[in-house]
Design a protein around this motif. Structure first.
Motif, PDB file in Angstrom:
ATOM      1  N   ASN A 144       0.820  -1.204   0.000  1.00 55.28           N
ATOM      2  CA  ASN A 144       0.000   0.000   0.000  1.00 55.28           C
ATOM      3  C   ASN A 144       0.865   1.270   0.000  1.00 55.28           C
ATOM      4  N   ILE A 145       1.905   1.260   0.819  1.00 46.94           N
ATOM      5  CA  ILE A 145       2.764   2.457   0.875  1.00 46.94           C
ATOM      6  C   ILE A 145       3.504   2.645  -0.449  1.00 46.94           C
ATOM      7  N   GLN A 146       3.929   1.536  -1.052  1.00 48.03           N
ATOM      8  CA  GLN A 146       4.628   1.662  -2.345  1.00 48.03           C
ATOM      9  C   GLN A 146       3.719   2.265  -3.412  1.00 48.03           C
ATOM     10  N   SER A 147       2.466   1.818  -3.460  1.00 50.98           N
ATOM     11  CA  SER A 147       1.606   2.406  -4.500  1.00 50.98           C
ATOM     12  C   SER A 147       1.254   3.853  -4.167  1.00 50.98           C
ATOM     13  N   TYR A 148       1.119   4.149  -2.880  1.00 51.84           N
ATOM     14  CA  TYR A 148       0.849   5.550  -2.489  1.00 51.84           C
ATOM     15  C   TYR A 148       1.997   6.453  -2.957  1.00 51.84           C
ATOM     16  N   ILE A 149       3.236   5.969  -2.748  1.00 60.88           N
ATOM     17  CA  ILE A 149       4.410   6.752  -3.159  1.00 60.88           C
ATOM     18  C   ILE A 149       4.431   6.916  -4.683  1.00 60.88           C
ATOM     19  N   THR A 150       4.162   5.832  -5.391  1.00 53.22           N
ATOM     20  CA  THR A 150       4.147   5.911  -6.859  1.00 53.22           C
ATOM     21  C   THR A 150       3.131   6.956  -7.334  1.00 53.22           C
TER      22      THR A 150
END
Ligand code: BES
Ligand code: MN
Ligand code: MN
Length: 462
Positions: free
Chosen positions: A3-9
């Motif tokens: 979830n955090i990775q997609s938020y950052i992307t």
């Protein structure tokens, strides 16, 4: 993808642009000409905390620059993380050594940062690293991933000694109550070698003044017959180290903690290349205290360095003169158990005591602070370690740093909690130097790692 990775992307460009806006303001705490800019930066931090989901956000006035405070208390029974950072920066001088203006951030690729790095004063120290926490907070509140209570305390006087923050902390113990303090204002060994800073050195900073005759003199008419303050000062400074580069001030090493051979062997396991170290600095040999390795010299051993020295004629051409006065600024980096006020006193009496006849010597203390070491078996350390394991795929190495954040020891003394130093900068990021920068990869990796700290800390604390 987590979830955090997609938020950052999804938000990467905005995360960068917001940091760039923050870096455009020259919040130089040491120079009063920038007062309005420092205050403007505090306002910007305040707005960013509100946007990230903090409540009770306020600008707390002090006798100096304000402290920006904000919190999100979701349940008083849950643990509380106190985040500390600083929005002030070092002066950018010397300006002519910057490849681009220090307050006009630009993104450029470097060998160590092929994904790009933001070049600007404060990019790494500490606006970039502090802002990672604001963005991690934004993610956690927006995505319902905030597992515990958070308090933010961002100050504007770290680079000038945090004197007013110390008063603020002493006066607000209840408000600042927490279970762990989290700071990103240090570095890590390398992008593929994550590390957690477990120690900071203390600091004693003094200014010395040597006065000879009552006026500047003709160096022909008087030379040889009177003491030359600059000659005297340099000789006095030279006498502060012996031929093995040990510091000669009586009592200086009395309280220095000696690490066991086992601890030193453990330290020596951290990956380090002497050749690369020399190459990066373009020097052919290293220099330091006899009997210690480079990594020991710059972390577990105390040091004494002249930071600036002046007097006499330094303009164009030659002027034959014996100056009336000579000055130097001297810093001593201290290790845990050395008390900075005691060391300052030892320095003062020693330095004034070795003054030869014919001059007067005055030592004026500036500021200082105690060193710090934090254990690696605390819940905070273990939670941080697990967080890095998740985002770097490797267990971080504990490492004592040579730098100082004097307020950290005071936090422990006043608030009775441990500080975890999750730094994402590299030594080569040139903090305090021209062309300071912060890797975009490091910035985003920090934002990614921080929420895991909260998660693990909350779980382990239950
Ligand atoms: N962030 C640094 C300290 C630091 C940097 C510690 C890298 C460990 C690794 C901080 O802003 C700083 O510059 N501190 C000053 C002391 C302060 C009293 C001016 C320092 O270390 O010189
Ligand atoms: Mn800093
Ligand atoms: Mn700094």
């Amino acid at each position: 993808m987590s979830n955090i990775q997609s938020y950052i992307t999804n938000h990467k460009d905005r995360f960068l642009n917001e940091l760039i806006e923050l870096l455009k303001i020259p919040s130089i705490s040491a120079d009063s000409a920038y007062k309005d800019d420092v205050l403007k930066t505090a306002d910007l931090i305040k707005d960013s905390l509100v946007k990230a989901g903090c409540e009770h956000v306020e600008i707390c006035q002090t006798d100096g620059y304000p402290i920006v405070y904000g919190e999100k208390i979701i349940d008083p029974n849950l643990p509380t993380v106190l985040v500390y950072g600083h929005y002030d920066v070092q002066p950018p001088d010397p300006l002519n050594l910057w490849n681009s203006p220090p307050f006009e951030p630009v993104i450029k690729n470097t060998k160590l940062h092929p994904e790009g790095a933001i070049f600007a004063r404060g990019a790494c120290d500490d606006k970039g690293q502090m802002y990672m926490h604001v963005k991690a907070m934004e993610f956690m509140t927006n995505e319902g991933e905030l597992p515990c209570n958070v308090k933010f305390m961002i100050e504007g006087e770290e680079e000038v000694g945090s004197v007013n923050l110390a008063h603020y902390v002493k006066a607000n113990r209840e408000k600042l109550k927490n279970d762990v303090i989290l700071i990103s204002d240090t570095g890590m060994i390398a992008k593929d070698v994550p590390s957690i800073t477990t120690g900071l050195r203390g600091l004693s900073y003094v200014e010395v003044k040597v006065t000879g005759s009552n006026r500047d003199l003709h160096s022909g008419l008087y030379g040889g017959a009177v003491a030359n303050p600059i000659n005297v000062l340099t000789k006095m400074i030279a006498s502060l180290h012996d031929e093995n580069n040990h510091i000669t001030i009586p009592g200086f090493y009395d309280k220095v903690e000696n690490l066991s051979d086992a601890e030193r062997a453990e330290m020596a396991k951290a990956p380090f290349s002497l050749e690369d170290y020399k190459k990066a600095l373009d020097i052919d040999a290293l220099h330091g205290e006899e009997g210690y390795t480079t990594n020991e010299r710059n972390s577990i051993r105390p040091t004494l360095d002249v930071n600036g020295i002046w007097g006499g004629y330094t303009g164009e051409g030659a002027k034959t003169v014996i100056a009336s006065k000579a000055y130097a600024k001297i810093s001593m980096r201290l290790v845990p158990n050395q008390d900075w006020e005691e060391i300052t006193d030892l320095f003062k009496s020693h330095f004034e005591g070795i003054a030869p006849k014919g001059v007067t010597v005055k030592v004026t203390p500036h500021h200082g602070g105690q060193g710090y070491v934090t254990p690696i078996d605390s819940i905070g350390y273990k939670a941080a370690s697990k967080a890095y394991e998740q985002t770097f795929g490797k267990t971080p190495i504990p490492q004592r740093s040579g730098g100082s954040i004097p307020i950290v020891a005071l936090f422990e003394q006043e608030l009775k909690s441990k500080t975890i130093l999750m730094g994402f900068g590299l030594d080569s990021d040139a903090i305090h130097s021209p062309n300071e920068h912060f890797g975009i990869w490091n910035y985003l990796k920090g934002i990614e790692t921080i929420p895991y700290f909260y998660k693990h800390f909350t779980q382990m604390k239950k």
